[in-house]
Motif scaffolding. Structure first.
Motif, mmCIF file in Angstrom:
data_model
loop_
_atom_site.group_PDB
_atom_site.id
_atom_site.type_symbol
_atom_site.label_atom_id
_atom_site.label_comp_id
_atom_site.label_asym_id
_atom_site.label_seq_id
_atom_site.Cartn_x
_atom_site.Cartn_y
_atom_site.Cartn_z
ATOM 1 N N ASP A 20 0.750 -1.293 -0.101
ATOM 2 C CA ASP A 20 -0.100 0.008 -0.061
ATOM 3 C C ASP A 20 0.929 1.289 -0.171
ATOM 4 N N THR A 21 1.931 1.427 0.831
ATOM 5 C CA THR A 21 2.804 2.587 0.870
ATOM 6 C C THR A 21 3.815 2.500 -0.488
ATOM 7 N N LEU A 22 4.018 1.271 -1.177
ATOM 8 C CA LEU A 22 4.617 1.554 -2.390
ATOM 9 C C LEU A 22 3.730 2.219 -3.424
ATOM 10 N N LEU A 23 2.268 1.703 -3.558
ATOM 11 C CA LEU A 23 1.450 2.167 -4.389
ATOM 12 C C LEU A 23 1.256 3.756 -4.163
ATOM 13 N N THR A 24 1.265 4.083 -3.054
ATOM 14 C CA THR A 24 1.099 5.415 -2.525
ATOM 15 C C THR A 24 2.326 6.337 -3.230
ATOM 16 N N ALA A 25 3.417 5.796 -3.128
ATOM 17 C CA ALA A 25 4.636 6.477 -3.502
ATOM 18 C C ALA A 25 4.588 6.328 -5.090
ATOM 19 N N PHE A 26 4.035 5.572 -6.004
ATOM 20 C CA PHE A 26 4.066 5.091 -7.370
ATOM 21 C C PHE A 26 2.946 6.153 -7.734
ATOM 22 N N ILE B 253 1.023 -4.841 -10.284
ATOM 23 C CA ILE B 253 0.676 -5.094 -9.026
ATOM 24 C C ILE B 253 -0.928 -5.303 -8.802
ATOM 25 N N ASN B 254 -1.649 -4.314 -9.444
ATOM 26 C CA ASN B 254 -2.985 -4.388 -9.220
ATOM 27 C C ASN B 254 -3.398 -5.773 -10.002
ATOM 28 N N ALA B 255 -2.938 -6.227 -10.886
ATOM 29 C CA ALA B 255 -3.393 -7.598 -11.354
ATOM 30 C C ALA B 255 -2.917 -8.699 -10.517
ATOM 31 N N HIS B 256 -2.004 -8.658 -9.530
ATOM 32 C CA HIS B 256 -1.496 -9.588 -8.735
ATOM 33 C C HIS B 256 -1.361 -9.083 -7.194
ATOM 34 N N LEU B 257 -2.537 -8.126 -7.059
ATOM 35 C CA LEU B 257 -2.710 -7.561 -5.648
ATOM 36 C C LEU B 257 -2.729 -8.420 -4.525
ATOM 37 N N PHE C 65 0.730 -9.752 -3.692
ATOM 38 C CA PHE C 65 1.446 -8.725 -2.854
ATOM 39 C C PHE C 65 0.934 -8.202 -1.501
ATOM 40 N N GLN C 66 -0.525 -8.311 -1.467
ATOM 41 C CA GLN C 66 -0.798 -7.909 0.212
ATOM 42 C C GLN C 66 -0.552 -8.879 1.097
ATOM 43 N N LYS C 67 -0.180 -10.319 0.754
ATOM 44 C CA LYS C 67 0.200 -11.304 1.739
ATOM 45 C C LYS C 67 1.736 -10.977 2.314
ATOM 46 N N ARG C 68 2.346 -10.086 1.656
ATOM 47 C CA ARG C 68 3.743 -9.721 2.160
ATOM 48 C C ARG C 68 3.879 -8.890 2.974
ATOM 49 N N LYS C 69 4.701 -8.791 3.809
ATOM 50 C CA LYS C 69 4.779 -7.574 4.885
ATOM 51 C C LYS C 69 5.798 -6.486 4.083
ATOM 52 N N ILE C 70 6.682 -7.023 3.213
ATOM 53 C CA ILE C 70 7.354 -6.088 2.391
ATOM 54 C C ILE C 70 6.978 -6.406 0.930
#
Length: 929
Positions: A699-705, A729-733, A736-741
């Motif tokens: 979520d923080t990465l998407l905000t930066a992008f 990322i949106n296609a594989h969200l 990605f959300q399962k990861r802490k980083i």
């Protein structure tokens, strides 16, 4: 008593014969032995060798083709090629081998004779005429050192040693030899003519013309050889003319005319005399009358090209450029045999079009002809080639304009007319080929009937027409008296009756009957593919029309900039800029055009200059051009600022490579807050964003992008790449959300993304972007439709597209390849290019995702080549280059003057093994692409 006397006489004769045999059979250091050896050495060997040398020198004189446009060589020696090897040198080998044998006999069997020095000098001369100049120099050097006390032999050896070194252009060494010879020359009482002439030749090579004139005058006085005196007098006239001592030159040309000079020398002396006479006269009109009168003399038929050339030169001196061009063209047309004269006339036409008529396209064509006609040893040949290459740049861009204008004109036609027009372009026009000139060229010397006939060897028969030397001498004598005459009836008659003329024409037509049927038109080839390619290239949609217009705009801008910066022709540059503004008032070069016009008019029209300055300041206040106008030192400051920005970015990128992601985030914050107008700001933001992805949730990465896209929406390098990242990322969200980083280093235990690879920085690996991207089609057209060949101004008729011929220069070739690379050459081996390669990877992923482009590194001692590939054809590589080149400033984190880019085939790339070969290819690329 009578019998006793006869018997005594027989005894005396027998004893004398025994003495002679004894003296000849063995070397004895006795008065009788020395006398007999001197006798046989002089008359059996030295004399015969000199006769052979004289005959060979006479043959050289008769066959050597003098170039009267340059100062003649003092001596006629073996004609050599660019490698200093004798052209067709085997012809003299047998005669020279005979001399070598005779000289060796003297050395081995006549060692007590007085002619050993002559024998070594003969060995040197034989090697000289065989083209073995270094061997010759060694023989002459030995003779000079061994027989130093014999002034005649010493000077002759030094003279020929210097001539040998001059043949291979060892002028510095030859000059040292001549310095030694000059000191000894005062002791020589006779035979000083040839050494003096050699000194004159050296002075000519060194451009010391006054000294050369002095030596030649002394040589003429000392010479007893009439042919040498005539030749040296002509050279003396040429040198005097160069020194603008026209009365002295006229006097010597007249002396040549009155002598028994060969006809060609006589003609050129007369031509030069007429030219100088016109120059010295006070006449303002009809200076060309005397030259024109020469055309009426049929003896001068083979020299009409030179006559027309001199007439043109006369008009040029008077500033009558149109008349000069007319006669230069006539000179070209009449130069059927003298290719050197034709090349010089082409060169004059090119210079006229370049400097006087400003017709750069015609100038390019004439320079092409001059380069292909003149020999490579012509003075200033390299400069002509360079000028021709520069004009190639203009020609290609004018061709682009003509191509696009033609395509647009056809595209505006109704469908039916359009197809008819294209069909007309590709319909070959049948026309009869001109009659062959083979008979004329091959029959220029009708006396050489038996020379070079296949299957026919050289005959030593005494029959005249089987003796090549006799034929050559006879033809030379004939030319001296009559000039070149056609082999025809009544050749002595200048004026003939109509009946004679008709009879001769019938004979000529009969002999040339076969040629009249030559050149039948060939059947038309299948043009379907060419017509389709031409049709596909038509700008039939607004988008294609916009691309076509853009090509025209860029071509006009490049032409004007070239006139201004390379040719230093501001008037022509301004004219082209005005054409550009009139045709395309709104274009993306406006700021640069206005700034250039501001500079052009700055010192000649203050009002115009101020107008263009105001247009820059009002219309483009934030451009570099406006800033330079306001602050002349802005450019220097800008370079320093860019260097600092690049250095800082490389430091941040190094932190990223070391996985100091927190340090990257902090450093980018400081940089973007403190720096203004940082042209690398989007790339700084990108490093910060992927560093955030390495330390935070998705979520923080998407905000930066998303923040990056909103702040830099118009960026052409980073923004497209980030949009692809977001889409992936949106296609594989869910994953990605399962990861802490959000972004992890590659882990073989984790299921990898389909095209994901972590960034690496090793020199010969690919520093990839950390983010995977979704595959997509290449948005840039891969293949540009072939441009048609447009009509030439002279004919006004379109010409069909023809295959481009392969050009080769050295080891490089324009042959079609299956693999091409786009290369960036960085001329500094000490720089670290990781960040630059990272930028290229960003461009590739943003513009060419899914195309499997790779970029690699090749290193030389002082250069680093980043090469991108593989492209399957040149057009694809060119499209890529057109896309990436405007962004290289943002991509390459090095000083702009340190790198250059080009396209190269794999075959040519594999041949790049050194900086020298790289430079040769860059020159080859500039000239041919």
């Amino acid at each position: 008593m009578k019998n006793y006397a006869i018997h005594g006489l027989k005894v005396i004769l027998f004893s004398l014969c025994l003495s002679i045999i004894s003296s000849c059979g063995a070397q004895k250091d006795t008065a009788t032995g020395r006398g007999m050896q001197n006798l046989t050495a002089r008359y059996n060997y030295i004399y015969n060798s000199n006769v052979i040398l004289d005959s060979h020198q006479q043959e050289l004189t008769e066959t050597y083709a003098d170039n009267y446009e340059q100062v003649l060589p003092v001596y006629i020696g073996p004609e050599v090629d660019e490698t200093f090897m004798v052209k067709g040198g085997s012809g003299a080998d047998k005669a020279m081998d005979d001399i070598i044998k005779k000289a060796q006999v003297i050395i081995l069997e006549k060692s007590y004779s007085n002619y050993l020095d002559d024998a070594y000098i003969l060995l040197g001369k034989a090697q000289f005429f065989k083209g073995n100049y270094f061997n010759a120099a060694e023989y002459f050097d030995y003779a000079a050192k061994t027989y130093r006390k014999n002034t005649r032999s010493f000077i002759e050896a030094l003279n020929w040693k210097a001539r040998s070194l001059m043949q291979v252009r060892r002028l510095t060494e030859a000059n040292l030899v001549l310095d030694t010879m000059v000191y000894a020359l005062t002791d020589l009482k006779k035979n000083s003519a040839e050494p003096l002439a050699t000194l004159a030749q050296m002075c000519i090579y060194q451009q010391k013309m006054p000294e050369a004139i002095s030596f030649l005058k002394d040589a003429i006085k000392a010479s007893n050889n009439s042919q040498h005196k005539i030749r040296w007098t002509y050279i003396l006239a040429q040198l005097s003319e160069q020194q603008k001592n026209y009365p002295e030159a006229m006097l010597n040309y007249r002396r040549v005319q009155k002598s028994s000079a060969p006809f060609e020398m006589y003609f050129n002396a007369n031509l030069s005399r007429i030219k100088l006479n016109a120059l010295l006269s006070n006449k303002t009109i009809n200076k060309q009358d005397e030259l024109l009168r020469l055309l009426k003399d049929d003896k001068n038929e083979d020299y009409t090209d030179q006559i027309y050339y001199q007439i043109a030169e006369s008009f040029l001196a008077d500033g009558a450029y149109d008349e000069a061009k007319k006669y230069y063209l006539l000179s070209v047309q009449k130069s059927t045999k003298n290719q050197y004269q034709k090349g010089i006339s082409y060169l004059k036409l090119a210079d006229l079009d370049l400097k006087q008529f400003r017709n750069y396209l015609n100038a390019k064509l004439y320079y092409d002809s001059a380069v292909n006609t003149l020999p490579k040893h012509y003075p200033g040949y390299d400069a002509i080639v360079k000028k021709n290459q520069n004009l190639e740049y203009l020609t290609k861009r004018y061709q682009i304009i003509a191509d696009e204008d033609t395509l647009q004109t056809i595209a505006r036609l109704p469908e039916q007319q359009r197809q008819a027009k294209i069909q007309a372009i590709f319909t070959p026009v049948e026309k009869s080929a001109p009659a062959t000139e083979a008979a004329a060229t091959s029959g220029s010397n009708p006396l050489r009937l038996n020379e070079n006939t296949p299957g026919r060897g050289q005959s030593s028969s005494t029959f005249y027409f089987s003796n090549a030397a006799a034929i050559s001498k006879g033809f030379s004598d004939f030319k001296k008296k009559w000039g070149n005459r056609k082999l025809e009836n009544n050749w002595r008659q200048s004026i003939r009756s109509s009946a004679q003329t008709i009879t001769q024409d019938i004979a000529n037509n009969t002999s040339n009957g076969a040629a009249s049927n030559a050149g039948q038109p060939e059947p038309a080839a299948d043009r379907t593919a060419d017509i389709k390619a031409y049709t596909d290239a038509l700008p039939l949609t607004p988008e294609l029309l916009g691309r076509s217009n853009q090509k025209i705009v860029d071509a006009y801008y490049d032409i004007a900039s070239f006139y201004l910066q390379e040719l230093n022709d501001p008037a022509e540059a301004e004219a082209v800029y005005q054409i550009l503004l009139s045709r395309f008032p709104e274009n993306h070069h406006l700021a640069a055009v206005y700034y250039s016009l501001f500079l052009i008019n700055k010192n000649k029209d203050a009002a115009k200059s101020d107008d263009y300055k105001n247009r820059v300041l009002k219309g483009f206040p934030n451009s570099n051009y406006a800033k330079i106008i306001m602050d002349p030192s802005f450019s220097l400051k800008q370079t320093e600022r860019e260097t600092a920005i690049n250095k800082n970015y490389n430091e941040v990128f190094e932190q990223y490579q070391k996985k100091d992601f927190a340090g990257v985030i902090q450093q980018v914050n400081r940089t973007l807050i403190s720096a203004q107008e940082n042209y690398l700001a989007p790339q700084y933001a990108y490093l910060q964003a992927i560093s955030i992805g390495r330390t935070s949730h998705v979520d923080t990465l998407l905000t930066a992008f998303n923040s990056l896209i909103s702040v830099y929406p118009d960026d052409q390098l980073i923004t497209p790449l980030v949009k692809d990242h977001i889409a992936y990322i949106n296609a594989h969200l869910t994953d990605f959300q399962k990861r802490k980083i959000a972004l992890l280093d590659f882990d073989p235990n984790e299921p990898p993304f389909s095209i994901y690879q972590p960034p690496v920085a090793a020199n010969n690996q690919l520093p990839d972007d950390a983010m995977p991207v979704a595959p997509k089609a290449d948005p840039v057209a891969a293949i540009t439709p072939p441009s048609p060949t447009v009509p030439k101004p002279e004919t006004g008729k379109p010409v069909a597209i023809t295959p481009v011929p392969v050009k080769t220069e050295g080891i490089f070739s324009t042959a079609v390849s299956a693999v091409y690379y786009y290369v960036v050459d960085v001329a500094d081996a000490t720089l670290t290019l990781s960040s630059s390669r990272f930028g290229i990877g960003q461009f590739n992923r943003g513009k060419y995702a899914g195309q499997n482009l790779k970029h690699q590194l090749k290193e030389f001692d002082n250069d680093q080549l980043i090469y991108v590939g593989n492209f399957s054809n040149f057009e694809d590589a060119k499209t890529y280059a057109d896309g990436i080149t405007p962004q290289l400033k943002q991509i390459m984190k090095v000083q702009a003057d340190l790198y250059t880019s080009f396209i190269i085939s794999k075959e040519n790339f594999d041949k790049l093994t050194s900086k020298d070969l790289l430079n040769k290819y860059l020159e080859f690329y500039k000239n041919n692409y």
